[in-house]
Design a protein around this motif. Structure first.
Motif, short mmCIF file in Angstrom:
data_model
loop_
_atom_site.label_atom_id
_atom_site.label_comp_id
_atom_site.label_asym_id
_atom_site.label_seq_id
_atom_site.Cartn_x
_atom_site.Cartn_y
_atom_site.Cartn_z
N GLY A 235 -23.21 9.51 -16.55
CA GLY A 235 -22.69 8.21 -16.10
C GLY A 235 -22.87 7.14 -17.08
N LEU A 236 -24.03 7.28 -17.78
CA LEU A 236 -23.97 6.02 -19.03
C LEU A 236 -22.79 6.21 -19.90
CD1 LEU A 236 -27.83 5.96 -19.69
CD2 LEU A 236 -26.54 4.03 -18.53
N THR A 237 -22.50 7.47 -20.16
CA THR A 237 -21.38 7.38 -21.10
C THR A 237 -19.95 6.94 -20.60
OG1 THR A 237 -20.58 9.64 -20.41
CG2 THR A 237 -22.30 9.62 -22.15
N GLY A 238 -19.90 7.07 -19.19
CA GLY A 238 -18.96 6.41 -18.35
C GLY A 238 -18.95 4.86 -18.45
N THR A 239 -20.04 4.33 -18.47
CA THR A 239 -20.47 2.92 -18.84
C THR A 239 -19.87 2.42 -19.95
OG1 THR A 239 -22.43 3.18 -17.19
CG2 THR A 239 -21.99 0.92 -18.61
N SER B 230 -16.79 5.38 -10.67
CA SER B 230 -17.78 6.64 -10.41
C SER B 230 -16.94 7.87 -10.38
CB SER B 230 -18.64 6.18 -9.12
OG SER B 230 -17.80 6.00 -8.31
N PHE B 231 -15.69 7.80 -9.70
CA PHE B 231 -15.12 9.03 -9.70
C PHE B 231 -14.46 9.66 -10.83
CE2 PHE B 231 -10.81 11.13 -9.49
CZ PHE B 231 -10.88 11.85 -8.65
N TRP B 232 -13.82 8.81 -11.73
CA TRP B 232 -13.34 9.33 -13.06
C TRP B 232 -14.71 9.75 -13.97
CZ3 TRP B 232 -8.78 10.93 -13.51
CH2 TRP B 232 -7.69 10.37 -12.96
N THR B 233 -15.64 9.22 -13.92
CA THR B 233 -16.70 9.58 -14.59
C THR B 233 -17.38 11.04 -14.03
OG1 THR B 233 -17.16 7.46 -15.33
CG2 THR B 233 -19.11 8.91 -15.77
N LEU B 234 -17.73 11.13 -12.75
CA LEU B 234 -18.54 12.06 -12.29
C LEU B 234 -18.05 13.22 -11.56
CD1 LEU B 234 -21.53 9.62 -11.33
CD2 LEU B 234 -21.31 11.36 -13.04
N ALA B 235 -16.48 12.92 -11.03
CA ALA B 235 -15.75 13.99 -10.14
C ALA B 235 -15.76 15.43 -11.03
CB ALA B 235 -14.46 13.21 -9.56
N PRO B 236 -15.65 15.35 -12.17
CA PRO B 236 -15.51 16.67 -12.72
C PRO B 236 -16.59 17.37 -12.79
CG PRO B 236 -14.15 14.86 -14.19
CD PRO B 236 -14.95 14.37 -13.07
N ILE B 237 -17.78 16.67 -12.77
CA ILE B 237 -19.18 17.24 -12.64
C ILE B 237 -19.27 17.66 -11.16
CG2 ILE B 237 -21.73 16.75 -13.04
CD1 ILE B 237 -19.73 16.63 -15.78
N TYR B 238 -19.03 16.90 -10.25
CA TYR B 238 -19.04 17.28 -8.90
C TYR B 238 -18.41 18.47 -8.61
CZ TYR B 238 -17.54 17.13 -3.84
OH TYR B 238 -17.10 17.62 -2.59
#
Length: 442
Positions: A44-48, A216-224
């Motif tokens: 998440g921080l790398t997405g930031t 949040s989607f673009w950063t974490l959806a692949p992980i989800y």
């Protein structure tokens, strides 16, 4: 329309190649970070870092363009992007990935700004809408196709990072070989949050919640998707379905918002987004989720989440003069980017504490809060915005920069307000400064 696009063929081919490489990385980087053992919060921080870099790139690029021009800046940025892609394949440290994500955010913002300012320079009042529509459609199409490239490497980071680097490297060729004249330097980004708030509270509020959801989607959806047990093929379909849903529904929902109070359409979008997020959260606990169910839910979710920002932008401009359009769009975009930057750490912390399924709880809650705010705002403003007061809706090209708003026909008066002679004088001054510097060195 073909006649309008033919002189821009080289630029559009470069744009397509950039989007294939960049679109692949949007999914590949989070998945690769997870494989390296980064926690959800670290990802998440790398997405930031990426979104902060994007905002920085929007603000800094005009100064670079003024010094060396569009073609050389594009070549430098695309080349640097390729190098950073290779560093991703080598680096295994969290600090390194934070820096790299910041840099590619700044670089892609610069590349987008070059492309969009070039398109704007070549557009006129007769073809501006057609060029914007084609550009928006192509961007979304390329990002959708890019998700399917994951299947070529089975999420093998080395192979896929190399493939993304190949696309970015090839994008330099068409622009560098074009015979078309590069456009004049662009003006620095103008940001006036007070102006947006004056014309539309919903504009600023909507850009904040759009950033919370899509960031949040673009950063974490692949992980989800990975943690939900989706195969590489299913993960690619999941990500493609979201973008495709947004691409297909943006124009229909936008046209509905032309005919009715846009706040009503936004209430419907926010409510539907909250419901679909809840259904996705519930379904993700079931064994049947992976496959067709996840893809269809992603498609419907994308139809609402990826269209909300464009309608908020249209609402903000309904009561504004066309001369204010670019300023309003720029302020909303920067707000969107900063909101995206804070969304990923919050959502990732929730995922780390409660489980990956809670990503959709975070996004659904954001939809729900926005829906409540919209209802409250509409009750406090009892006179609805009538259809005849609405401007014509135009599509938004997904990830974009303030320069894209110059392409919109609603900004036509602003484009015409700057005389050609003034632009020529400014370009002549820049050219004279450049030759003066050459003379001093020799």
């Amino acid at each position: 329309m073909i006649r309008s696009l033919t002189p821009l063929a080289a630029l559009l081919i470069s744009d397509a190649l950039v989007l294939l490489g960049h679109g692949l990385l949007l999914t590949l980087i989070p998945v690769s970070a997870s494989q390296l053992g980064f926690s959800d919060f670290q990802i998440g921080l790398t997405g930031t870092g990426y979104f902060v870099g994007f905002v920085t790139g929007c603000l800094a690029t005009p100064y670079v363009l003024k010094r060396v021009g569009h073609i050389r800046t594009f070549a430098v940025l695309a080349s640097a992007y390729t190098a950073f892609i290779l560093f991703f394949a080598w680096s295994q440290s969290f600090a390194g990935w934070m820096f790299l994500r910041f840099m590619i955010g700044a670089i892609i913002a610069g590349i987008y700004m070059i492309i969009e300012s070039w398109l704007n320079e070549r557009a006129d009042k007769n073809n501006r809408g057609a060029i914007l529509s084609f550009y928006a459609m192509m961007n979304l199409m390329m990002i959708t196709i890019a998700q399917q490239l994951l299947n070529l490497g089975g999420v093998n980071p080395t192979l896929l990072f190399a493939l993304a680097g190949i696309f970015l490297s090839l994008s330099i060729v068409p622009v560098s070989l074009t015979l078309a004249l590069a456009p004049a330097p662009i003006h620095k980004v103008s940001i006036d949050f007070t102006k947006v708030w004056k014309h539309s509270h919903i504009g600023i509020i909507g850009s904040i919640f759009s950033g919370l959801i899509t960031g949040s989607f673009w950063t974490l959806a692949p992980i989800y998707a990975k943690d939900s047990g989706l195969t590489t093929f299913q993960l690619a379909n999941f990500m493609s379905a979201v973008v495709l849903g947004g691409a297909l529904f943006q124009i229909p929902l936008g046209r509905f918002s032309d005919k009715f109070d846009r706040r009503l359409i936004l209430i419907f979008i926010a409510l539907a987004g909250a419901i679909i997020s809840l259904l996705t959260f519930i379904a993700s606990f079931e064994n049947y989720y992976a496959g067709a169910v996840s893809t269809w839910l992603a498609f419907i979710w994308g139809a609402f989440s990826m269209t909300m920002y464009a309608i908020c932008l249209a609402h903000a401009n309904d009561n504004a003069d066309s001369a204010d359009f670019v300023d309003i769009g720029s302020a909303m975009l920067i707000t969107y980017g900063l909101s995206s930057a804070i969304s990923a750490p919050i959502a990732s912390a929730l995922m780390g504490m409660l489980g990956h399924q809670y990503l959709f709880v975070f996004m659904g809650t954001s939809f729900a809060i926005f829906c409540v705010i919209l209802i409250a705002r509409r009750k406090s403003h009892v006179l609805p915005v009538m259809a005849e007061h609405n401007g014509e809706f135009h599509s938004v090209a997904g990830l974009t920069t303030p320069e894209a708003y110059n392409l919109d026909p609603r900004a036509e008066e602003l484009n015409e307000a700057v005389p050609a002679s003034e632009l020529e004088r400014e370009w002549a001054d820049v050219d004279a400064d450049y030759h003066d510097n050459i003379d001093k060195k020799t």
